[in-house]
Each structure stands twice: as C-alpha cells, then as structure tokens.
Design an enzyme around this catalytic site. Structure first.
Site, PDB file in Angstrom:
ATOM      1  N   VAL A  22     -26.620 -76.393  75.420  1.00 51.20           N
ATOM      2  CA  VAL A  22     -27.873 -76.841  74.811  1.00 51.20           C
ATOM      3  C   VAL A  22     -28.388 -78.006  75.655  1.00 51.20           C
ATOM      4  O   VAL A  22     -27.629 -78.951  75.924  1.00 51.20           O
ATOM      5  CB  VAL A  22     -27.663 -77.320  73.357  1.00 51.20           C
ATOM      6  CG1 VAL A  22     -28.980 -77.822  72.778  1.00 51.20           C
ATOM      7  CG2 VAL A  22     -27.101 -76.196  72.493  1.00 51.20           C
TER       8      VAL A  22
ATOM      9  N   ARG B 274     -21.994 -80.534  82.166  1.00 53.77           N
ATOM     10  CA  ARG B 274     -23.108 -80.921  81.293  1.00 53.77           C
ATOM     11  C   ARG B 274     -22.881 -82.284  80.663  1.00 53.77           C
ATOM     12  O   ARG B 274     -23.829 -83.040  80.439  1.00 53.77           O
ATOM     13  CB  ARG B 274     -23.286 -79.866  80.198  1.00 53.77           C
ATOM     14  CG  ARG B 274     -22.111 -79.784  79.223  1.00 53.77           C
ATOM     15  CD  ARG B 274     -22.157 -78.581  78.330  1.00 53.77           C
ATOM     16  NE  ARG B 274     -21.022 -78.602  77.397  1.00 53.77           N
ATOM     17  CZ  ARG B 274     -20.592 -77.549  76.723  1.00 53.77           C
ATOM     18  NH1 ARG B 274     -21.189 -76.379  76.888  1.00 53.77           N
ATOM     19  NH2 ARG B 274     -19.571 -77.654  75.888  1.00 53.77           N
TER      20      ARG B 274
ATOM     21  N   GLY C 208      37.316 -89.922  63.301  1.00 58.03           N
ATOM     22  CA  GLY C 208      37.489 -89.707  61.868  1.00 58.03           C
ATOM     23  C   GLY C 208      38.244 -90.833  61.193  1.00 58.03           C
ATOM     24  O   GLY C 208      38.053 -91.111  60.010  1.00 58.03           O
ATOM     25  N   THR C 209      39.102 -91.534  61.945  1.00 58.43           N
ATOM     26  CA  THR C 209      39.906 -92.621  61.379  1.00 58.43           C
ATOM     27  C   THR C 209      39.477 -93.980  61.896  1.00 58.43           C
ATOM     28  O   THR C 209      39.264 -94.913  61.125  1.00 58.43           O
ATOM     29  CB  THR C 209      41.401 -92.412  61.726  1.00 58.43           C
ATOM     30  OG1 THR C 209      41.805 -91.124  61.261  1.00 58.43           O
ATOM     31  CG2 THR C 209      42.258 -93.488  61.068  1.00 58.43           C
ATOM     32  N   ASN C 210      39.325 -94.111  63.215  1.00 60.15           N
ATOM     33  CA  ASN C 210      39.068 -95.414  63.828  1.00 60.15           C
ATOM     34  C   ASN C 210      37.686 -95.501  64.461  1.00 60.15           C
ATOM     35  O   ASN C 210      37.115 -94.486  64.891  1.00 60.15           O
ATOM     36  CB  ASN C 210      40.126 -95.712  64.901  1.00 60.15           C
ATOM     37  CG  ASN C 210      41.505 -95.926  64.308  1.00 60.15           C
ATOM     38  OD1 ASN C 210      41.642 -96.524  63.240  1.00 60.15           O
ATOM     39  ND2 ASN C 210      42.527 -95.410  64.978  1.00 60.15           N
TER      40      ASN C 210
ATOM     41  N   SER D  10     -14.700 -83.600  70.791  1.00 57.18           N
ATOM     42  CA  SER D  10     -15.465 -84.048  71.942  1.00 57.18           C
ATOM     43  C   SER D  10     -15.713 -85.550  71.873  1.00 57.18           C
ATOM     44  O   SER D  10     -15.911 -86.119  70.792  1.00 57.18           O
ATOM     45  CB  SER D  10     -16.805 -83.309  71.992  1.00 57.18           C
ATOM     46  OG  SER D  10     -17.661 -83.899  72.942  1.00 57.18           O
TER      47      SER D  10
ATOM     48  N   GLY E 127      40.523 -82.296  65.454  1.00 58.63           N
ATOM     49  CA  GLY E 127      39.771 -81.042  65.471  1.00 58.63           C
ATOM     50  C   GLY E 127      39.858 -80.459  66.868  1.00 58.63           C
ATOM     51  O   GLY E 127      40.608 -80.927  67.710  1.00 58.63           O
TER      52      GLY E 127
ATOM     53  N   ASP F 115      31.208 -86.038  70.766  1.00 54.54           N
ATOM     54  CA  ASP F 115      32.455 -86.473  71.407  1.00 54.54           C
ATOM     55  C   ASP F 115      32.998 -85.450  72.404  1.00 54.54           C
ATOM     56  O   ASP F 115      33.585 -85.811  73.432  1.00 54.54           O
ATOM     57  CB  ASP F 115      33.514 -86.831  70.356  1.00 54.54           C
ATOM     58  CG  ASP F 115      33.715 -85.737  69.312  1.00 54.54           C
ATOM     59  OD1 ASP F 115      33.146 -84.643  69.460  1.00 54.54           O
ATOM     60  OD2 ASP F 115      34.435 -85.992  68.326  1.00 54.54           O
TER      61      ASP F 115
END
Length: 754
Positions: A314, A51, A448-450, A333, A577, A549
């Site tokens: 319509v 339409r 953590g350090t470098n 629309s 760690g 890491d």
C-alpha cells in the site's frame, strides 16, 4: 480521532546537539562549504531496500532534492523493491519523481536463513562497481535490515562516509545485532529518541557525530491532512466499511525462531477470522520464513475470504490514512509501535520481534502469543479504542535538522572513526603469589549418604576435602552445600589455589545446560526440579556446572584416567547403584531428554528381581550394592550367610561387604549370588558393546574388582566376535565423582570442548 487532523505535537526535547544545529548560521554553513571546496556540493547516495525503509528515507530525499545548491542526490534501489511478490515497490520511488541511478537485483530466492546470507553476499559483489561509478561523499543507510548491512559494509570498506538513520534502538530479533553492527561502521548517526541517543553514547560513538532528530517519517505523518480518507478506505477495504470498524494486520517472520513465528501467524489469522471484522492483511517482508507465512494465508483462504483483503503493498500516503482511521492494528511490525502511535490507534504487538522498543500507551503487548484465545482476547480489549497520540518518536521537524547536520559535515576531517571509550582503571601489576596460584575447581559430590566438597587442582590432585552427612530435606541440603562451598572457597586462599568455578555431581536426571536436577533417585529425597546453579553462583560469584554422577565419572576418566585420549569409551559405576557415562568421539552423550547412559537400567532378564526404578530385571536389581545387600539379608535371615571365619555383632547391619566376605570364605550360595550379579553386569556390557561399540570399558566403584573377571567371561561367551577385542579395565581413580565434577569446571574454563 475520527475525521479530525492529528493534534498538535509537543516539540522533541532539545539536546545539546540540536541546540548547536539550531544555532548553526548561514555563515557557518558557508565556511563548511568553503572547506569542502567552493563549488563542491555534497554528493549524497541514498540506498533503499524495501517499502519500510523508503517511508523513512523519502522525506530526507525530498529535502535533499529541494536544496540543489547544497546537494547532489543519487538513488540506488535494491532488495525487495525489485521483486514482484512484494509489489515492485520501486515504482512508488519513480512516482515520487526521483531518478533511480541504479537498480540492483540482490535477493536470492529461498525460504531459509541461508538465502538471507546469500543475498548479503550478492549485494556485496554488486555494490563496489556502483559506488566506484557514483563516488558519493556520503551514503545514507537506514535501519537494521540485512540489505542495509551489505550497504554499510561496502561503503565502509571503500572509505565512503556513512550516515546511519535510527541507530541505537532496541528490538527483539537478529535485527538488533545488524543495527548495532551498522552503528559501528557508520561515521554519523541520526537517532529518533533520547534513549537511542544514550545507547549510541554507551556504545562509545562520538557525541559530536550523533544527532537527535526524531523519526523522518513523522514529518509526513504529522502533516497528513487528507480529507478524502474515506475514498482510500473504500478502495482498499470496500465501500461498506466505516472508520474505526476495520483492522490492519502486518506480521513478519522472526528469523531467530521461524517455526514459532509461523505458528503465531496462523493463530493470528484464526483469531481474526473469529473476530469477524473487515481486515486488511499486508504480505510479510522478504525475511526467511515469509513464503511459508504466505502459504499459511492461502491455506486458510484469506485472499478469497469476504472479510479479508490481502495486499502486497500500500503506498505510504494511503497506508497512513488506513492506520490513522483503523479500529486496531495487529502484528509485529515496527510500524505498529512507532508510526501508528502518532494517531493514537490501538495496536496489538505480538511476540518478541519488537521487544525493547519504546512504545506509547496505545500498544498492548502479547509476548507469548501461543493460543488463539489470547490473541482474540487482545482484539476484544483493543478494538475501537482511541488513545492519546504518542510523542516518543518525533515532532515533525526531523528533516530540517538532518539537512543542517549534513551541511555541517567537513569532508576535510579525517575519515577514520574515533570511539569515546569510558575511562578504565590502570592495570595493577600481579604479585608473585597470584601468578603462582594453582588453578583449581570446587567439586561437590551429592551421594545417597554423604555430601562431599573438595578443592581439586588442574592436575587432579584433591588438595582438601570436606565430608558431611547428606541432609534429608531440600532446605537443609542446599544450606549445607552453600556453607561447605563458602568454607572451601575461603580455605582455597590459604592453600594458594585460585577457584575457577564449581562443579556438582549428583544422582538422578540432570539438565546440565540449565544446571537443574530434573528428578533424582530414591536415594536422595526432595531432590526433583532443583535449580542448583543459580543459588550457588549467586552466593559464590562463580560459574557453576551440574551433571549426573555417572557422567561425571566418565568425565573424570577422560581427563585424569584410562579414558584420556580415547575417542570412544564407556564408564560403568558399580556402587550403591549402577550408573555410568558414554563418551563418543571425545564428547559426553546426554541424549535428547538427558537420560542417556542410564546403564544400570538396561534390562537383562524379563522376570528378574524388582528394581528401584519400578521395572524388573535391570542390571541394578542384580549387581548394585543395594541388590547384594538384599540377597545378603535373605541369606542371613535363613542362617545361611555366616561361615567359619565370619562373625557379626548383634546390632550390626547386614551389607554387601558381608556377602563378598562370605563368598571369599567358601560360602557357595554367596558365590552363586555374586556370579549371577557378575553375569548380569556382563550381559549389560555386551548390550553396550553391540549398541555404541566403544574401544574401552572402564569399571569404576567399590565393586569393580569383584566383577571384572565375570564381565570379561561373559563378553568372551556372548559378544559378537567384532567387539570381543574391547579392553575392559578397572578404574585407577580414587574419587571419580569429585574428579569428574572438577573436570566440568576445568575443561570449560580452560576452553576445551565439552
């Protein structure tokens, strides 16, 4: 606007092509016809799918039909025109007294994207036979629907000239891609706005085959003078409804985000119910998701609600009157941002479906329509207003321009399209130094350090490395990263390396897709919700990749180490760690929230020592460098650490290295601590084996050699027999974090899968 007819329009600005066609004489038209054959009329096939496109094509069809001395018209109907759920809208074509040459049922019933693809395929199967019978000189295709793409594809492959209506426009969905694809297939273009014309030119289309005509539907809109509009309003909304006191709602699914568009439709209906005004709701189009939207309407009882009238279709003439006298139109629309502007009716445009469309001041955008309150507030702002009529999309004279354009087409001209590419600088021959440059990456390791930056070659050679202490604050850290990267990139030229990109290895949880550190470990302060990609990429003009890491260590092994060619393996980092990465079927696993392979936080004891993560009994709480340092300090405080052959300076800090040294020299308590740490790590590895079943486990980091035998012993004692054959090895890579960061770049830029 009230009962007045639409105000007089300013004419569309005349471009060079319009001036040309305005000045095209009857003699010129005669010459073109003579070239095409003295008695040859231009055979035009107009194919309409729904339409919406018929409202644009009908004025052109009427114009073609009114000039039988120049044209022969064939009408092909397909798509949702022929579906009862969408109102069997082919009937309005018959009511307009057009002979339909062919009806093609091309819609595959379904509610997902696959049904749309299948519909395109079905149309492609059926159209060749129709086009072979019709043998049109030119096919007119409108817009950006998937049905139109099938039409344009068929015509192009069958060497039929294509005239595309409304090319060059921009919106916010897959329709953009389809529209531009049709543009590349089409031989001639009729656009509606100056911006659309410029877009077509930028897309390398031939300037002489572009006509800025305006929107054909505006020819009908601006001549609409139906004084009996009240009877139309009464017929569709009820006899008690007044002008400017009702709403027209028309919302379609967004095929690139169906779930969100359905939720937005639900919120729209809730807002309309709360707003408590009579509302005409039109059913959505045939796109994937439309059936679900209809279900939402029925679930909320819209078809039986006293304030709503839900309709499938319509007729366009009546629809014009309904929107012209509405208090507001709401939805997504294109009609809202295009045709409704001709009347100055307030419009609320929801979501992203029309993003990029040119709009008049009557349109209020609610891009992020994620709450009922937002939509309700927009209704309160817009309802009942009257805006100046928009002049963007046309002046009511599009069809005469298009007919003149059609008459000017010379069928003797070559069918092959010509593209007008912008001038391009000549290629400069490469010198031998450039050819021999080593493809390399800038690798960054945030510890953590470098803080370390290195130039790493494709073969994994660290060409040059820079090391600085990692600053404690975010600002200082980012400034130092940028400074070191700029210095390294400059030095790369001197060492004959070509930098392909930057790879960053950092502790914490990382979103590698966005290049953002979500939150970090306690070892790196002020390092949460940090966008690393943007500032570094902006500064160096290079692509940037970021990952955790542990994941980088696994990538290093996959590219340069023991994991090369291995389908399933796990890397465990044993350092300050405990971290790691999991490679499954040659791909790194990140997890749904980028938290996969947090191997250091596998719990091996319910009442073990406290971990930095806040839990108890994690592997990291037993086997990390921090955990060993903690135990070494306890022994030292009790004078139980040092044995014969060991000495410490008064100011020397106790570390894990002292514990290891004491164990080697026969300290039984130190030996016991290391044995417990090795057992904890081994139990963690057993859990990994039972979960992901890798064929290889790689221990990496400074403590790997101290744990390898303990881990193997625990596997032999505790693991299921089916996984005991796993290989456990110590990494032979000197710098896995930097090499892993480099592999982020090298794998991507050499088009390997990651």
């Amino acid at each position: 606007m009230g009962t007045n007819a639409p105000p007089r329009r300013e004419p569309l600005a005349r471009g060079p092509h319009e001036v040309y066609f305005k000045n095209l004489s009857k003699q010129k038209q005669k010459e073109v016809m003579e070239k095409n054959g003295n008695n040859h009329k231009l055979r035009v096939c107009v194919a309409t799918c729904n339409r919406a496109d018929y409202s644009k094509l009908a004025p052109i069809m009427f114009g073609i039909k009114a000039e039988p001395q120049f044209f022969e018209l064939d009408v092909v109907v397909l798509g949702s025109h022929l579906i009862d759920d969408y109102g069997n809208t082919y009937r309005m074509i018959e009511q307009d007294d057009f002979d339909i040459h062919t009806r093609l049922h091309t819609i595959v019933r379904g509610e997902d994207e696959a049904a749309m693809v299948e519909s395109v395929g079905l149309a492609l199967v059926k159209l060749p036979d129709v086009l072979n019978r019709l043998k049109p000189d030119i096919m007119i295709v409108h817009g950006d629907r998937f049905d139109a793409l099938a039409l344009a594809t068929s015509a192009a492959l069958m060497n039929i000239r294509i005239l595309h209506i409304e090319g060059g426009e921009v919106s916010g969905t897959i329709d953009d891609s389809i529209r531009h694809a049709i543009t590349k297939l089409a031989h001639y273009h009729v656009c509606c706005t100056r911006s659309a014309e410029q877009h077509l030119i930028a897309m390398c289309e031939d300037h002489d085959r572009i006509l800025l005509a305006g929107c054909p539907s505006y020819d009908k809109l601006l001549s609409a003078k139906n004084k009996d509009y009240m009877s139309i309003i009464s017929m569709w909304l009820g006899e008690d409804v007044k002008t400017r006191d009702y709403i027209v709602a028309l919302q379609h699914p967004v095929t690139t985000d169906i779930k969100h568009s359905i939720k937005m439709f639900e919120l729209t209906l809730d807002a309309l119910i709360s707003f408590n005004k009579r509302t005409l709701v039109l059913f959505p189009n045939v796109d994937a998701g439309s059936k679900e939207m209809v279900r939402v309407m029925r679930k909320k009882g819209i078809e039986h609600h006293p304030n709503f009238r839900a309709v499938k279709h319509v007729p366009f003439d009546q629809f014009i009157q309904l929107v012209a006298h509405a208090g507001c139109m709401i939805g997504n629309s294109s009609c809202g941002v295009r045709e409704v502007g001709a009347f100055g009716t307030p419009v609320i445009n929801l979501g992203t479906r029309q993003t990029g469309r040119e709009t008049g001041e009557n349109v209020l955008h609610v891009r992020d329509a994620d709450t009922q309150d937002k939509i309700l507030h927009a209704l309160q702002l817009q309802f009942g207003k009257q805006y100046p009529c928009s002049k963007i999309y046309g002046d009511g004279n599009a069809v005469p321009r298009i007919l003149k354009f059609l008459k000017s087409i010379d069928l003797k001209e070559p069918l092959q399209k010509k593209f007008c590419f912008p001038p391009v600088k000549d290629n400069i021959s490469q010198d031998i130094d450039h050819i021999l440059e080593t493809q390399s990456a800038l690798a960054v390791d945030l510890g953590g350090t470098n803080l370390r930056v290195a130039i790493v070659s494709m073969k994994g050679e660290i060409v040059k490395k820079y090391t600085q202490l990692n600053p404690k604050t975010y600002e200082d850290r980012l400034a130092l990263i940028l400074k070191m990267c700029v210095e390294a990139a400059s030095e790369a030229v001197n060492v004959n390396c070509r930098i392909l990109g930057v790879g960053i290895s950092t502790g914490g949880r990382v979103n590698p897709r966005e290049g953002v550190v979500l939150h970090s470990t306690k070892l790196i302060q002020e390092w949460s919700s940090v966008d690393l990609r943007t500032p570094i990429s902006d500064a160096l003009h290079l692509p940037v990749w970021v990952d955790n890491d542990g994941n980088c260590a696994a990538l290093a092994e996959r590219k340069f180490g023991h994991g090369k060619g291995i389908e399933n393996f796990v890397t465990l980092i044993t350092g300050t760690g405990i971290g790691g990465g999991i490679v499954h079927q040659h791909e790194l696993i990140h997890g749904s929230s980028f938290c996969a392979a947090e191997l250091g936080h596998i719990v091996v004891s319910l009442d073990g020592p406290e971990c930095l993560c806040g839990s108890q009994g994690c592997i990291e709480a037993y086997a990390s460098g921090i955990a060993l340092q903690r135990e070494a300090k306890k022994l030292h405080d009790d004078d139980l650490l040092l044995v014969e052959g060991m000495s410490m300076k008064e100011e020397e800090i106790v570390s894990a290295a002292h514990l290891i040294q004491a164990a080697k020299l026969g300290n039984t308590k130190a030996e016991s601590i290391l044995r417990t740490a090795g057992t904890a790590l081994g139990l963690g590895v057993v859990n990994i084996l039972h979960t992901v079943n890798p064929s290889l486990v790689i221990l990496s980091g400074v403590l790997a050699n101290h744990y390898i035998n303990a881990v193997k012993d625990v596997i032999n004692r505790q693991a299921l027999s089916s996984v005991k054959t796993v290989d456990v090895v110590v990494s032979n890579l000197a710098d896995p974090a930097l090499l892993g960061a480099a592999s982020l770049v090298l794998d991507y830029t050499t088009r390997r899968i990651y």
